[in-house]
Design a protein around this motif. Structure first.
Motif, short mmCIF file in Angstrom:
data_model
loop_
_atom_site.label_atom_id
_atom_site.label_comp_id
_atom_site.label_asym_id
_atom_site.label_seq_id
_atom_site.Cartn_x
_atom_site.Cartn_y
_atom_site.Cartn_z
N LEU A 475 13.94 -93.98 20.52
CA LEU A 475 15.18 -93.70 19.82
C LEU A 475 15.51 -92.22 19.90
CD1 LEU A 475 14.64 -93.32 16.04
CD2 LEU A 475 12.77 -94.20 17.42
N PHE A 476 16.81 -91.93 19.85
CA PHE A 476 17.32 -90.56 19.86
C PHE A 476 17.94 -90.26 18.49
CE2 PHE A 476 16.97 -91.12 24.37
CZ PHE A 476 16.72 -89.84 24.86
N THR A 477 17.74 -89.04 18.04
CA THR A 477 18.34 -88.59 16.78
C THR A 477 19.01 -87.24 17.00
OG1 THR A 477 16.33 -87.45 16.06
CG2 THR A 477 16.61 -89.76 15.39
N CYS A 478 20.00 -86.96 16.19
CA CYS A 478 20.63 -85.64 16.18
C CYS A 478 20.85 -85.25 14.72
CB CYS A 478 21.95 -85.62 16.96
SG CYS A 478 23.25 -86.63 16.25
N GLY A 479 20.94 -83.95 14.47
CA GLY A 479 21.07 -83.47 13.11
C GLY A 479 21.98 -82.27 13.00
N LYS A 480 22.16 -81.85 11.76
CA LYS A 480 23.02 -80.69 11.51
C LYS A 480 22.41 -79.38 11.99
CE LYS A 480 25.65 -82.52 7.60
NZ LYS A 480 26.03 -82.31 6.19
N ASP A 481 21.15 -79.40 12.42
CA ASP A 481 20.55 -78.22 13.00
C ASP A 481 20.94 -78.04 14.46
OD1 ASP A 481 19.22 -80.37 14.00
OD2 ASP A 481 17.20 -79.66 13.54
N GLY A 482 21.74 -78.98 15.00
CA GLY A 482 22.25 -78.85 16.36
C GLY A 482 21.33 -79.39 17.43
N LYS A 483 20.20 -79.97 17.08
CA LYS A 483 19.23 -80.44 18.07
C LYS A 483 19.34 -81.95 18.26
CE LYS A 483 15.95 -76.79 16.85
NZ LYS A 483 14.61 -76.48 16.30
N VAL A 484 18.98 -82.38 19.47
CA VAL A 484 18.88 -83.80 19.81
C VAL A 484 17.43 -84.07 20.20
CG1 VAL A 484 19.70 -85.65 21.31
CG2 VAL A 484 21.28 -83.87 20.57
N LYS A 485 16.81 -85.07 19.56
CA LYS A 485 15.40 -85.33 19.79
C LYS A 485 15.18 -86.79 20.16
CE LYS A 485 13.82 -81.73 16.59
NZ LYS A 485 12.94 -81.40 15.45
N GLU A 486 14.14 -87.02 20.98
CA GLU A 486 13.75 -88.37 21.37
C GLU A 486 12.40 -88.68 20.74
OE1 GLU A 486 13.08 -91.18 25.35
OE2 GLU A 486 13.27 -88.99 25.53
N TRP A 487 12.26 -89.91 20.23
CA TRP A 487 11.06 -90.33 19.52
C TRP A 487 10.55 -91.65 20.08
CZ3 TRP A 487 9.61 -86.90 15.60
CH2 TRP A 487 10.60 -86.00 15.20
N ASP A 488 9.24 -91.85 19.96
CA ASP A 488 8.61 -93.12 20.31
C ASP A 488 8.43 -93.92 19.03
OD1 ASP A 488 7.12 -95.24 21.19
OD2 ASP A 488 5.76 -94.05 22.41
N GLY A 489 9.12 -95.06 18.92
CA GLY A 489 9.06 -95.86 17.71
C GLY A 489 7.78 -96.63 17.53
N ASP A 490 6.93 -96.72 18.56
CA ASP A 490 5.65 -97.42 18.45
C ASP A 490 4.50 -96.48 18.11
OD1 ASP A 490 6.80 -99.89 19.02
OD2 ASP A 490 6.65 -99.55 21.18
N ASN A 491 4.49 -95.30 18.78
CA ASN A 491 3.42 -94.33 18.54
C ASN A 491 3.81 -93.27 17.52
OD1 ASN A 491 1.84 -95.61 20.50
ND2 ASN A 491 2.76 -94.39 22.14
N PHE A 492 5.07 -93.29 17.11
CA PHE A 492 5.59 -92.36 16.10
C PHE A 492 5.40 -90.89 16.53
CE2 PHE A 492 3.50 -95.97 13.80
CZ PHE A 492 4.65 -96.73 13.70
N ARG A 493 5.69 -90.60 17.77
CA ARG A 493 5.55 -89.24 18.28
C ARG A 493 6.88 -88.75 18.83
NH1 ARG A 493 0.48 -88.37 22.13
NH2 ARG A 493 1.16 -86.23 21.74
N LYS A 494 7.07 -87.46 18.73
CA LYS A 494 8.27 -86.86 19.33
C LYS A 494 8.03 -86.66 20.81
CE LYS A 494 9.13 -82.54 18.75
NZ LYS A 494 9.46 -81.23 18.16
N ILE A 495 9.02 -87.04 21.61
CA ILE A 495 8.87 -86.96 23.06
C ILE A 495 9.45 -85.64 23.58
CG2 ILE A 495 9.50 -88.03 25.26
CD1 ILE A 495 9.54 -90.72 23.81
N VAL A 496 10.69 -85.35 23.25
CA VAL A 496 11.34 -84.14 23.77
C VAL A 496 12.40 -83.69 22.79
CG1 VAL A 496 13.15 -85.37 25.06
CG2 VAL A 496 12.38 -83.13 25.86
N THR A 497 12.67 -82.39 22.80
CA THR A 497 13.73 -81.78 21.99
C THR A 497 14.77 -81.18 22.93
OG1 THR A 497 12.22 -81.27 20.18
CG2 THR A 497 14.29 -80.06 20.25
N LEU A 498 16.02 -81.55 22.75
CA LEU A 498 17.12 -81.06 23.59
C LEU A 498 17.93 -80.06 22.78
CD1 LEU A 498 18.23 -84.50 25.04
CD2 LEU A 498 16.65 -82.87 26.05
#
Length: 764
Positions: A475-498
């Motif tokens: 899954l991908f998320t974005c926030g008011k901090d201006g960043k876009v992040k990718e996460w692994d929903g099975d291992n609960f780890r962050k993959i990359v920060t854009l």
């Protein structure tokens, strides 16, 4: 002046300086200006220099070089119009500059810039308005013809007035003979930049850059005085002018639709070109209708727009909700949509109806409300599971409620977020639901029992967008901090920060094939990311991110791309400070509403009842309520809480402070409050002249109250010291604190003596 290797500069100090680049010194300074020199230009083979200031005059100076061996050298020196000794710093330098006159402009504002064409015969100037003024330097052969005509007219006039032989006429060339004003060009908006090009046959092309990101190209004939300028082309920028709140992909992955505060735009993904722009109001959400020929857009006023993409027209405005329409989602069977706003969730089916405005009786797309789910709280987000079983609804009370789609029977409620859930999504296999909240966390839940699998601290500010990659648990998320992040929903780890946006990222979307991710934000920019086939090592990515954060902490600098300014967030923003800021804003709203009710009451009538919140705080006046609200904020969180308040709220608080300070209660806290607000919003506050009397009153009252507190503390301190001495004298005792100090001093002296004795024994 390239041929002479001379540099000319202007400044706000009202001076124009000439510099010799070979000797690196200033040899001449012009001081004939009364205000800042905002621009200048060289004309006619560097023979003239034209300067622009704050007034409506363009001053013209003639530049020439003299030779000491020339017999006219002394005559040229004496003819110079020298206002002071600063005009000529180095009399040995051969360059001379003499003011020959001024050219009046139509604009009354200051000159922003002066621009010449490559031939240096036409000069264009513009101020802070939307007009462009052009002046043409007439060639020398035409100047002579014009001079002869002027002399003949003056001679005839002199003879007509009775003078013999026409009197003595000035046969020197004047500025009127050399400069001709061309037609004025009016742009659509304020002019920001300007460029000129002289074409064949005396045709002048003027390119104007306007502050709404559009370019205008105009044509003007220099030789034909009667011909008006014509607009050849208008190039409008394709981007949005306000915050982009929603973004979505078409089913064929080839188009992207974005919605902002004033328009809806359709983009071609491969070419990144804007295909269509539809003007509308403030849009909050958008989605493609199956077939990719229509768009469903949710508006801030609660309306739902049905947009025909091919024609760029709004087919229908449906009054779907009474307040903001926050979310629209498609049915898995693609036969309708669900919308969420105010306190309801409505289900709509697509249908084709006849167009009453068309003579061909063709059918157009419309929606029909089939069912409505009534809730107790405001709806923020709506999602339907891909298996068509569940309806997930995010409410403003920080919970997510899941209902059976067919019967609207309650299934489970997801508790855990401390602030409202702004976005959520369900995986394509309907086993996971992920929620993103204003508390900066994302939570991954199981759809079978509603249990929370993991809670992740995702962003430095509110999570505004969340989407699962199709057929995966990424899954991908974005926030008011201006960043876009990718996460692994099975291992609960962050993959990359854009690192994409500067400011707030409002939404993100993933293409149906899972190869592209698009995000939009308050910087009015759309970021498009493509999945690469390069292997990614999570440990290396985490290490690079840690090094980057360490460098930023060490240097105090933040990363900036493309010269854009990054939005600075409060240093210790926490859930407690956000709740405290919401509490203060709620208090201000209650006070404002109550004061409006009081203002509408006629004196014989009774005052309206106190609001429930004021009654809960046991407050009888609005001043007591505001003071009680500030007292409920922790002292350590006060500064960070005030940083979260908008400028309008800060102005309201500053207006209430004088009355609070007059009551002589909590003066220290109120003085600290005023100082923190002024520091947080210093620029806008000092620019607002209406707040000046209020600030002066706050300053005087705060100084008076602080001085009173200081005097009280000093009086009490000396009073207690006097009582202490009186007790010690009357009862011949020492108070415990002083006795302890004396005993410690005696022990210290005794230990020093013992150490000295040991050293003496060792020495022996």
């Amino acid at each position: 002046m390239k041929e002479r290797n001379i540099l000319i500069s202007s400044s706000k100090d009202t001076f124009i300086k000439f510099w010799d680049l070979d000797t690196e010194h200033n040899f001449r300074t012009l001081v004939g200006h009364r205000s800042e020199v905002w621009g200048f230009a060289l004309l006619k083979n560097d023979q003239y220099i034209i300067t622009g200031c704050n007034d409506s005059e363009l001053r013209v100076w003639k530049i020439f070089f003299v030779d000491e061996n020339d017999p006219d050298y002394t005559k040229n020196i004496e003819s110079l119009d020298i206002h002071s000794e600063d005009d000529v710093n180095d009399t040995n330098y051969p360059l001379r500059c003499n003011k020959v006159g001024s050219v009046l402009r139509m604009g009354r504002s200051r000159v922003v810039s002066l621009v010449t064409d490559p031939t240096c015969t036409v000069i264009g100037c513009h101020g802070v308005d939307n007009t462009v003024e052009l002046f043409y330097m007439i060639p020398d052969d035409e100047v002579k013809i014009k001079l002869n005509k002027r002399l003949k007219k003056e001679k005839k006039k002199a003879i007509k007035d009775g003078e013999e032989n026409g009197g003595t006429l000035d046969q020197s060339v004047c500025l009127v003979d050399e400069v001709r004003q061309l037609s004025v060009i009016k742009a659509m908006n304020k002019v920001k930049t300007l460029d000129l090009v002289m074409g064949k046959g005396g045709e002048l092309r003027i390119c104007i850059g306007v502050n709404n990101n559009s370019l205008e190209l105009h044509s003007l004939s220099v030789n034909d005085k009667e011909k008006e300028p014509t607009s050849l082309r208008l190039i409008k920028a394709h981007g949005h002018r306000t915050d982009i709140r929603a973004i979505c992909f078409s089913s064929d992955n080839l188009a992207i639709a974005t919605a902002s505060g004033d328009s809806i735009k359709l983009w071609n993904r491969p070419s990144l070109a804007c295909l269509r722009t539809i003007e509308c109001g403030y849009a909050l959400t958008a989605t493609f209708v199956p077939g990719d020929r229509h768009l469903i857009v949710g508006m801030k006023d609660g309306k739902m727009l049905i947009v025909d993409i091919a024609s760029g027209e709004i087919l229908e405005e449906v009054a779907a909700h009474t307040k903001e329409l926050w979310s629209i989602t498609l049915f898995p069977d693609l036969k309708g949509i669900a919308s969420g706003g105010d306190q309801t969730v409505k289900l709509w089916n697509f249908e084709l109806v006849e167009d009453p405005n068309s003579e061909m009786k063709c059918k157009i797309l419309s929606v029909l409300n089939t069912r409505t789910l009534q809730l107790e709280e405001t709806v923020l987000c709506v999602k339907i599971s891909p298996n068509n079983r569940f309806l997930a609804v995010s409410l403003i009370d920080s919970t997510v409620k899941i209902f059976f789609l067919d019967t609207f029977k309650f299934f489970v409620s997801l508790y855990g977020h401390k602030l409202p859930v702004l976005c959520m999504d369900i995986s394509s296999d309907s086993t996971l639901i992920a929620t993103g909240s204003s508390d900066r966390n994302i939570k991954i839940w199981g759809m079978d029992f509603g249990d929370c699998h993991k809670s992740l601290f995702a962003h430095d500010d509110s999570v505004t967008g969340l989407a699962f990659v199709p057929k995966t648990h990424y899954l991908f998320t974005c926030g008011k901090d201006g960043k876009v992040k990718e996460w692994d929903g099975d291992n609960f780890r962050k993959i990359v920060t854009l690192q994409g946006h500067f400011g707030q990222a409002w939404n993100c979307a993933i293409s149906p094939n899972g190869l592209f991710v698009a995000s939009c934000g308050s910087d009015k920019v759309i970021r498009l990311y493509e999945r690469s086939m390069e292997p990614l090592v999570l440990e290396d990515e985490a290490e690079e991110e840690r090094e980057k954060q360490d460098n930023e902490l060490a240097t105090g600098e933040t990363s900036a791309v493309q010269g854009q300014k990054q939005q600075l967030l409060p240093s210790r923003k926490t859930v407690n400070t956000e709740k405290a800021a919401d509490l203060i804003l709620e208090c201000l709203d209650v006070i404002k509403a109550y004061n409006e009710e009081l203002s509408r009451v006629i004196p014989p009538n009774a005052a309206p009842p106190l609001p429930l919140l004021m009654q809960a705080f046991n407050c009888k006046t609005t001043d007591e309520y505001l003071l009680e609200t500030f007292k409920r904020v922790r002292a350590g969180d006060m500064e960070e809480t005030l940083l979260l308040l908008p400028y309008s709220a800060a102005c309201d608080i500053l207006k209430y402070l004088p009355k609070l300070l007059e009551n002589d209660y909590q003066s220290e806290m109120l003085s600290r409050l005023a100082l923190s607000l002024i520091q947080a919003h210093h620029g806008p506050i000092i620019a607002n002249s209406d707040l000046l009397p209020n600030l002066e009153e706050v300053r005087d009252l705060a100084m008076k109250r602080i001085n009173d507190l200081r005097d009280t503390v000093g009086y009490n301190l000396h009073g207690m010291a006097f009582i202490q001495r009186s007790i010690e004298e009357n009862e011949s005792i020492q108070l415990f604190r002083d006795a302890t100090k004396t005993r410690k001093q005696k022990n210290k002296i005794r230990k020093n003596k013992e150490r000295g004795l040991k050293r003496a024994i060792i020495a022996l």
